[in-house]
Design an enzyme around this catalytic site. Structure first.
Site: not given
Length: 415
Positions: A44, A46, A48, A136, A163, A216, A289, A293
């Site tokens: 899991h 990300h 981006r 997700d 999710h 998660h 997860d 950011h």
């Protein structure tokens, strides 16, 4: 599991045995007192890319993975635009071939645009290389549509990752619903937003016979539901994150938006239930997860900041510090939750150091203590900055190729 020598040749594990003789010209690594394990498999993540490269890219995200001892990452499709078709899967695979430090396994969206309205090209994406489908960040809201997705995914022996969240119950909540949210003046997300969705999803998996993976999970009710479903023989698996077995909602008081994630941090009883689920095998895998950011986006008022924290580089040391050292999991059991367990969930041909397997491995110093002061990720949104943790990778190989080597662990001269 035990004290062995391990010979890597031509990108594979050639031999595992006692007192192996090093072939002529081989590099010899003295790993005495260290732990040699399969490279971690994080299902899991990300990355981006495409669309939000200011927060992370495939290049930076996989570099962070290598720094954390992770040799395989499963990329979520909630990019901009979402990966919901064959060209999106092919783009990810091409960019990974060009820039990735570790293996990247793509997933595809369940619905077009992750909108929850119309099924995406599930079969075509599977043939293009997607290892699972997921919306997700969103649950599939319409029950009949999720049933169709499960039926269709089963035809391709593909896992559906959910999710689990009832959006109507979540509304515009930003943290766990309870006395603390009331005191802080924040709108809460009730635990039932997750457990109701988990119950629905399990019922559909039981109906269709498809493989459902709930990602998660954060509540004790979800753990109980999955445990009971497994006992009935339902094809359901699950994962949990280090932040959910380490922190509670009280972390918001100290870390602010860097403790804001979805699903939210819950209570101490939930944290303990996640650990119990990992101990008894109800929870099959530990996953980060990893949700990067930018600093500007996180440095907002709590309700306006985005959900998510980074986790690739703290996945291993948090498992060591929070699960192994307190005695909840043995080293072999923890390694299973980080390697072969997640690989098995998605039928990935990694996570094992048997002879003939890919030489994806990590050498871990179980006692090295380090204060977390920064990350290889482009983003730094983590509540674990400043924490002192133990159990860091010293050497990481992907298909026999060194992708990380700490100065403390140098190869002996070739001989």
């Amino acid at each position: 599991d035990g004290e062995f020598d391990l010979l890597v040749a031509e990108g594979k594990v050639a031999r595992v045995g006692k007192s192996l003789a090093a072939p002529a010209g081989a590099q010899v690594i003295d790993a005495k007192g260290l732990i040699v394990a399969p490279g971690l498999v994080d299902i899991h993540v990300h990355l981006r890319e495409p669309g939000n490269e200011g927060a992370e890219t495939i290049e930076s995200g996989t570099r962070a993975a290598a720094a954390g001892g992770v040799t395989s990452v499963v990329a979520m499709p909630n990019t901009q635009p979402p990966i919901d078709n064959v060209s999106g899967v092919r783009f990810l695979l091409r960019r990974a071939a060009e820039t990735a430090t570790v293996r990247v396994w793509p997933t595809g969206a369940i619905t077009v645009g992750r909108s929850g309205e119309r099924l995406a090209e599930i079969g075509a994406m599977a043939e293009a290389g997607a290892v699972a489908v997921t919306d997700d960040g969103n649950a599939v809201p319409e029950t009949q549509l999720l049933r169709r997705a499960l039926d269709y995914a089963k035809m391709f022996d593909l896992t559906v990752i959910e999710h689990a969240e009832d959006k109507s119950l979540m509304a515009d909540g930003v943290m766990n619903e309870g006395p603390l949210a009331t005191r802080l003046g924040h709108k809460g997300i009730p635990r039932q937003a997750e457990s109701i969705a988990v119950a629905r999803d399990i019922a559909l998996a039981e109906l269709t016979g498809a493989h459902l993976h709930v990602t998660h999970i954060s509540t004790r009710e979800s753990v109980d539901l999955i445990r009971a479903a497994k006992r009935r023989g339902v094809r359901v698996t699950s994962d949990a994150t280090p932040h959910h077995f380490t922190l509670t909602e009280d972390a918001i008081l100290r870390y602010g938006p860097n403790a804001k994630m979805n699903p939210p941090l819950r209570t101490e009883a939930d944290r303990k239930a996640i650990i119990e689920g990992l101990v008894d095998g109800t929870i099959d895998a530990i996953a980060s997860d990893h949700a990067p950011h930018t600093r500007a986006s996180k440095e907002q008022e709590f309700s306006a900041a985005p959900f998510g924290i980074i986790g690739l580089e703290t996945l291993l040391p948090l498992t060591v510090t929070q699960l192994i050292e307190p005695g909840h999991l043995s080293w072999p059991d923890a390694i299973r939750r980080l390697c072969s367990g997640p690989a098995k969930v998605l039928s990935l041909p990694v996570g094992d150091l048997g002879e003939g397997q890919p030489a994806d491995l990590v050498v871990i110093n179980p006692t090295e203590e380090r204060t977390v002061s920064g990350f290889s990720s482009k983003s730094q949104n983590s509540p674990f900055l400043g924490w002192t943790l133990r159990g860091f990778p010293q050497l990481v190989l992907v298909e026999g190729r060194v992708v990380l080597r700490r100065e403390a662990l140098r190869a002996a001269p070739a001989r």
